[in-house]
Scaffold this active site. Sequence first.
Site, mmCIF file in Angstrom:
data_model
loop_
_atom_site.group_PDB
_atom_site.id
_atom_site.type_symbol
_atom_site.label_atom_id
_atom_site.label_comp_id
_atom_site.label_asym_id
_atom_site.label_seq_id
_atom_site.Cartn_x
_atom_site.Cartn_y
_atom_site.Cartn_z
ATOM 1 N N CYS A 83 39.215 46.200 41.925
ATOM 2 C CA CYS A 83 39.940 45.254 41.060
ATOM 3 C C CYS A 83 41.369 45.040 41.570
ATOM 4 O O CYS A 83 42.065 45.995 41.922
ATOM 5 C CB CYS A 83 39.968 45.787 39.627
ATOM 6 S SG CYS A 83 40.756 44.639 38.485
ATOM 7 N N CYS A 96 46.532 48.472 36.835
ATOM 8 C CA CYS A 96 46.550 49.315 35.625
ATOM 9 C C CYS A 96 46.545 50.799 36.040
ATOM 10 O O CYS A 96 45.573 51.253 36.654
ATOM 11 C CB CYS A 96 45.342 48.982 34.746
ATOM 12 S SG CYS A 96 45.047 47.209 34.561
ATOM 13 N N CYS A 140 43.523 53.225 35.607
ATOM 14 C CA CYS A 140 42.156 52.781 35.877
ATOM 15 C C CYS A 140 41.610 53.185 37.251
ATOM 16 O O CYS A 140 42.201 52.863 38.288
ATOM 17 C CB CYS A 140 42.076 51.267 35.731
ATOM 18 S SG CYS A 140 40.363 50.692 35.852
ATOM 19 N N CYS A 149 27.468 46.448 25.757
ATOM 20 C CA CYS A 149 28.773 45.976 26.238
ATOM 21 C C CYS A 149 28.802 45.993 27.759
ATOM 22 O O CYS A 149 28.585 47.043 28.370
ATOM 23 C CB CYS A 149 29.893 46.889 25.747
ATOM 24 S SG CYS A 149 29.945 47.063 23.964
ATOM 25 N N CYS A 169 28.388 42.191 24.011
ATOM 26 C CA CYS A 169 29.842 42.235 24.180
ATOM 27 C C CYS A 169 30.118 42.162 25.678
ATOM 28 O O CYS A 169 29.373 42.730 26.476
ATOM 29 C CB CYS A 169 30.400 43.533 23.597
ATOM 30 S SG CYS A 169 32.185 43.687 23.820
ATOM 31 N N CYS A 215 37.222 42.233 19.994
ATOM 32 C CA CYS A 215 37.285 43.687 20.145
ATOM 33 C C CYS A 215 38.555 43.977 20.928
ATOM 34 O O CYS A 215 38.669 43.581 22.088
ATOM 35 C CB CYS A 215 36.039 44.180 20.903
ATOM 36 S SG CYS A 215 36.111 45.938 21.314
ATOM 37 N N ARG A 257 36.784 52.322 16.868
ATOM 38 C CA ARG A 257 35.888 53.051 17.784
ATOM 39 C C ARG A 257 36.572 54.248 18.425
ATOM 40 O O ARG A 257 37.630 54.115 19.049
ATOM 41 C CB ARG A 257 35.363 52.120 18.886
ATOM 42 C CG ARG A 257 34.396 52.844 19.828
ATOM 43 C CD ARG A 257 33.694 51.920 20.789
ATOM 44 N NE ARG A 257 32.968 50.904 20.083
ATOM 45 C CZ ARG A 257 32.991 49.604 20.397
ATOM 46 N NH1 ARG A 257 33.676 49.191 21.408
ATOM 47 N NH2 ARG A 257 32.304 48.744 19.686
HETATM 48 N N1 SAM Z 1 38.835 44.459 33.852
HETATM 49 C C1 SAM Z 1 38.766 44.080 32.508
HETATM 50 C C2 SAM Z 1 40.084 44.290 31.784
HETATM 51 O O1 SAM Z 1 40.833 45.178 32.131
HETATM 52 O O2 SAM Z 1 40.347 43.540 30.823
HETATM 53 C C3 SAM Z 1 37.675 44.782 31.733
HETATM 54 C C4 SAM Z 1 37.326 46.202 32.044
HETATM 55 S S1 SAM Z 1 38.591 47.428 31.739
HETATM 56 C C5 SAM Z 1 37.953 48.832 32.530
HETATM 57 C C6 SAM Z 1 38.431 47.710 30.004
HETATM 58 C C7 SAM Z 1 39.328 48.711 29.349
HETATM 59 O O3 SAM Z 1 38.923 50.036 29.686
HETATM 60 C C8 SAM Z 1 40.791 48.704 29.695
HETATM 61 O O4 SAM Z 1 41.500 47.710 29.041
HETATM 62 C C9 SAM Z 1 41.228 50.082 29.221
HETATM 63 O O5 SAM Z 1 41.677 50.018 27.885
HETATM 64 C C10 SAM Z 1 39.953 50.922 29.321
HETATM 65 N N2 SAM Z 1 40.096 51.979 30.346
HETATM 66 C C11 SAM Z 1 40.048 51.809 31.684
HETATM 67 N N3 SAM Z 1 40.245 52.971 32.327
HETATM 68 C C12 SAM Z 1 40.409 53.918 31.369
HETATM 69 C C13 SAM Z 1 40.669 55.306 31.402
HETATM 70 N N4 SAM Z 1 40.810 55.970 32.544
HETATM 71 N N5 SAM Z 1 40.782 55.977 30.230
HETATM 72 C C14 SAM Z 1 40.650 55.305 29.052
HETATM 73 N N6 SAM Z 1 40.419 53.987 28.965
HETATM 74 C C15 SAM Z 1 40.309 53.292 30.102
HETATM 75 FE FE1 SF4 Z 2 40.987 46.037 36.695
HETATM 76 FE FE2 SF4 Z 2 40.758 48.420 35.593
HETATM 77 FE FE3 SF4 Z 2 42.845 46.908 35.000
HETATM 78 FE FE4 SF4 Z 2 40.379 46.189 34.120
HETATM 79 S S1 SF4 Z 2 41.527 47.999 33.541
HETATM 80 S S2 SF4 Z 2 41.928 44.871 35.038
HETATM 81 S S3 SF4 Z 2 39.148 46.939 35.824
HETATM 82 S S4 SF4 Z 2 42.358 47.745 37.011
#
Ligand code: SAM
Ligand code: SF4
Length: 333
Positions: A67, A71, A74, A111, A142, A202, A274
């Site tokens: 990606c 973040c 992530c 989801c 979802c 959500c 949740r």
């Molecule tokens: N890429 C899209 C986005 O970020 O909108 C969708 C997938 S992203 C993985 C969805 C959510 O997963 C993120 O907004 C975050 O809140 C949660 N998430 C991702 N990594 C995480 C982690 N290590 N621990 C807890 N929540 C996590």
């Molecule tokens: Fe990409 Fe992870 Fe951020 Fe979603 S949460 S936009 S998958 S880096």
Amino acid sequence: MSLAEIDTIVPPPTDGLRHDWSRDEIIALFAQPFNNLLFQAQQTHRRFFDANKVQKSRLLSIKTGGCPEDCKYCPQSSHYHTDLPAEKLMEVQAVLSEAREAKDGGASRFCMGAAWRNPKDRDLDAIIAMVKGVKELGMETCMTLGMLTKAQANRLSEAGLDYYNHNVDTSEEFYEEIITTRTYKDRLDTLEHVRGAGMNVCSGGIVGMGEAREDRASMLMTLANLPEHPESVPINLLVQVDGTPLAGNDELDIFEFIRTIAVARIVLPKSFVRLSAGRENMSDEAQALCFMAGANSIFCGEKLLTTPNPEVDADDALFDRLGLQPYEVCPSE
Ligand code: SAM
Ligand code: SF4
Ligand code: DTB
């Protein structure tokens, strides 16, 4: 433009719920003695929900890794090195066979998540085929695909998508510490497009990222003061993944996590709250307190998107011990 004119353009909410929380009021909720907070949350919970029912969703990563966003929590961000191989979008039939398994395992909602900044229009045909196929199995759908334009949100809604997940993630004040490649406003715009298209929203966030209690309060204030409360509010406890910048952070006190759930229940009384990521490292007792604090939804199945989640048998045993029942098909909120 006069205030009266603005009032006619943005009508006040008519749902009987509060949308005017101040951060100080929410901080005061957090600061109560634990027993008082849990009592208040439990009373609120029982006004709108059966306190012994929990909704189960199953997650599937339909497009993993690589990606472009940064973040810091992530494992799927290409900015960090987490040993996670990047994969292409899954084939529709493969997704549907996972959905069938999820249904057999007792999930009422499926989801699907993609490691995208936003979907490309050319991906939407496959995404729509997934939505239609999962709905034909009799499950709620979802998707969480990143930012959406108005037109994309409308297409997904027309295809019958029930929920769109897009988290605010944290407070507006703390946000830039965590993500720099898109803004808080981008996130709120996507939520507006989803709501405008008529889908269920959500939206929640992550705690345990080094934010202060004030940030947790501010995040819940943002969610509670949206023109309509999200139907579903995931509260994730950070899953620390080696290679991400937040790995090695101090763990959040579990009682502060439970307090966050309780405050979410109080300020978002009709939303499904949740108990989301982070259950793998939580004791049964901590999870039981989360349910007592008003959590009434979980992700079931041994994997979240890329990280582990409790085994189905362990969850079934916990539900038995606590006398909890899953919703067969989630009531439409
Ligand atoms: N890429 C899209 C986005 O970020 O909108 C969708 C997938 S992203 C993985 C969805 C959510 O997963 C993120 O907004 C975050 O809140 C949660 N998430 C991702 N990594 C995480 C982690 N290590 N621990 C807890 N929540 C996590
Ligand atoms: Fe990409 Fe992870 Fe951020 Fe979603 S949460 S936009 S998958 S880096
Ligand atoms: C949400 O708030 N939590 C889920 C879902 N929405 C998409 C994702 C949790 C991901 C945890 C880290 C992982 O497994 O990659």
